[in-house]
Design a protein around this motif. Structure first.
Motif, PDB file in Angstrom:
ATOM      1  N   MET A   1      13.651  13.400 -30.368  1.00 30.47           N
ATOM      2  CA  MET A   1      12.239  13.880 -31.165  1.00 30.47           C
ATOM      3  C   MET A   1      11.470  14.086 -30.172  1.00 30.47           C
ATOM      4  O   MET A   1      10.394  15.049 -30.380  1.00 30.47           O
ATOM      5  N   SER A  33      13.319  18.520 -37.252  1.00 31.86           N
ATOM      6  CA  SER A  33      13.133  17.785 -36.110  1.00 31.86           C
ATOM      7  C   SER A  33      13.307  18.320 -34.741  1.00 31.86           C
ATOM      8  O   SER A  33      14.247  19.036 -34.609  1.00 31.86           O
ATOM      9  N   ARG A  35      15.186  18.371 -31.151  1.00 29.74           N
ATOM     10  CA  ARG A  35      16.290  17.828 -30.494  1.00 29.74           C
ATOM     11  C   ARG A  35      16.495  18.742 -29.106  1.00 29.74           C
ATOM     12  O   ARG A  35      16.413  19.699 -29.336  1.00 29.74           O
ATOM     13  N   ASP A  36      16.384  17.735 -27.982  1.00 30.81           N
ATOM     14  CA  ASP A  36      16.646  18.375 -26.754  1.00 30.81           C
ATOM     15  C   ASP A  36      15.413  19.370 -26.403  1.00 30.81           C
ATOM     16  O   ASP A  36      15.679  20.387 -25.856  1.00 30.81           O
TER      17      ASP A  36
END
Length: 58
Positions: A1, A33, A35-36
């Motif tokens: 996150m 959300s 991610r990475d």
């Protein structure tokens, strides 16, 4: 996150940090959300990818 949470801000979605401050102001029709370091958003009917600053990557 990565310290960013999507949140509905009235009519649009944006992102807040852990202190509940807007870090990316509400401008998206939908926000997913992170991610990475990237998140998918929908804006003006298009799916786009943003980075943690809100810059579009595609």
């Amino acid at each position: 996150m990565g310290g960013r949470e999507s949140l509905f801000g009235g009519e649009k979605w944006g992102y807040i940090d852990k202190s509940s401050s807007w870090v990316i102001k509400p401008m998206f029709d939908m926000a997913f959300s992170f991610r990475d370091g990237r998140a998918k958003v929908k804006i003006n009917g298009q799916e786009r990818i943003i980075d943690k600053t809100g810059m579009f990557l595609n």
